[in-house]
Scaffold this motif. Structure first.
Motif, PDB file in Angstrom:
ATOM      1  N   THR A 170       0.843  -1.194   0.000  1.00 47.12           N
ATOM      2  CA  THR A 170       0.000   0.000   0.000  1.00 47.12           C
ATOM      3  C   THR A 170       0.878   1.244   0.000  1.00 47.12           C
ATOM      4  OG1 THR A 170      -0.090   0.001   2.424  1.00 47.12           O
ATOM      5  CG2 THR A 170      -1.869  -1.144   1.265  1.00 47.12           C
ATOM      6  N   LEU A 199      -2.265  -2.717   7.130  1.00 46.42           N
ATOM      7  CA  LEU A 199      -2.903  -1.674   6.339  1.00 46.42           C
ATOM      8  C   LEU A 199      -3.625  -2.321   5.164  1.00 46.42           C
ATOM      9  CD1 LEU A 199       0.027   0.908   6.224  1.00 46.42           C
ATOM     10  CD2 LEU A 199      -2.016   1.035   7.643  1.00 46.42           C
ATOM     11  N   THR A 200      -4.749  -1.728   4.804  1.00 42.72           N
ATOM     12  CA  THR A 200      -5.557  -2.239   3.700  1.00 42.72           C
ATOM     13  C   THR A 200      -5.734  -1.136   2.664  1.00 42.72           C
ATOM     14  OG1 THR A 200      -6.767  -3.739   5.157  1.00 42.72           O
ATOM     15  CG2 THR A 200      -7.816  -3.181   3.075  1.00 42.72           C
ATOM     16  N   PRO A 201      -5.619  -1.442   1.357  1.00 44.54           N
ATOM     17  CA  PRO A 201      -5.922  -0.426   0.348  1.00 44.54           C
ATOM     18  C   PRO A 201      -7.315   0.147   0.594  1.00 44.54           C
ATOM     19  CG  PRO A 201      -4.978  -2.361  -0.688  1.00 44.54           C
ATOM     20  CD  PRO A 201      -5.247  -2.734   0.741  1.00 44.54           C
ATOM     21  N   GLY A 214      -2.891   2.951   2.025  1.00 49.41           N
ATOM     22  CA  GLY A 214      -3.168   2.047   3.130  1.00 49.41           C
ATOM     23  C   GLY A 214      -3.871   2.750   4.282  1.00 49.41           C
TER      24      GLY A 214
END
Length: 236
Positions: A19, A68-70, A115
């Motif tokens: 990310t 972390l996530t997009p 992210g």
């Protein structure tokens, strides 16, 4: 062309490769510290949540940042569900990362591959940060500066799109005719915004007029009702 959409309150984090760092990350951390200094009771009033949801978001706020996530995969509102981002191909992700902007009360703006961690802060939340009386004032100059000079396609809700005061936009409205009156059904609008993003990404649209070809859920573009800066899609 830049396309603006709203974040959603519901989120689910999941691992999905690398990310990027949100462009206004440092300013988001000022907000985070402000929130961390609030009491549980004050946060519940700010978030307008029940006891269980307040405690959950309080714990998330004070937790160490880890996965972390997009952003495009982290949000779970109807718009994001109907966008079907999990099935985007690499070139479609690359297209959206250049053209799609998610407006966020916490992060200001997010690109699809930025992210994010769990956060809950609507743009219209009543908090004052430093010398700014609300989040609209806190983020407006940054957001308008970044978008200036682009054709802006507005697929955000009114609460989020009104942060842009000084730039022209092309607004998209999804409406129905009932008793000779034109109305917007909120659920349909959320689904159709997501579907339109999918349509734009699949076709890698660069000329905004091409979105007039979008058709879904019996909605199609109305030349009669539309104007230069207001594209209206009517349910047939």
């Amino acid at each position: 062309m830049k396309i603006i959409i709203s974040e959603s309150k519901t989120m689910k984090l999941k691992e999905h490769g690398e990310t990027n760092t949100p462009i206004f990350y440092d300013k988001s951390q000022i907000i985070k510290e402000y929130l961390k200094n609030m009491t549980l009771k004050d946060l519940q009033k700010l978030w307008k949540t029940n006891d269980n949801l307040t405690k959950l978001n309080y714990d998330r706020l004070h937790a160490e940042e880890h996965e972390l996530t997009p952003s495009l995969l982290a949000y779970e509102g109807l718009q994001f569900q109907y966008m079907n981002a999990n099935n985007f191909k690499k070139d479609e992700w690359e297209y959206l990362d250049k053209h799609l902007i998610i407006i966020s009360g916490f992060y200001g703006i997010l690109k699809p591959t930025d992210g994010v961690t769990y956060h809950r802060l609507e743009l219209q939340s009543k908090i004052s940060i430093k010398d700014k009386k609300n989040l609209y004032e806190y983020w407006r100059e940054d957001i308008e500066s970044l978008l200036k000079g682009n054709i802006i396609l507005n697929l955000a809700s009114n609460e989020y799109s009104k942060i842009i005061k000084n730039l022209p936009m092309i607004n998209c409205t999804f409406s129905v005719k009932e008793n000779d009156k034109i109305k917007t059904k909120a659920t349909d609008a959320k689904m159709l915004r997501g579907m339109m993003i999918n349509f734009i990404a699949k076709n890698k649209i660069k000329e905004v007029e091409r979105i007039k070809d979008f058709r879904s859920l019996s909605y199609s573009f109305s030349e009669e009702l539309s104007s230069e800066n207001n594209y209206i899609f009517i349910k047939n």
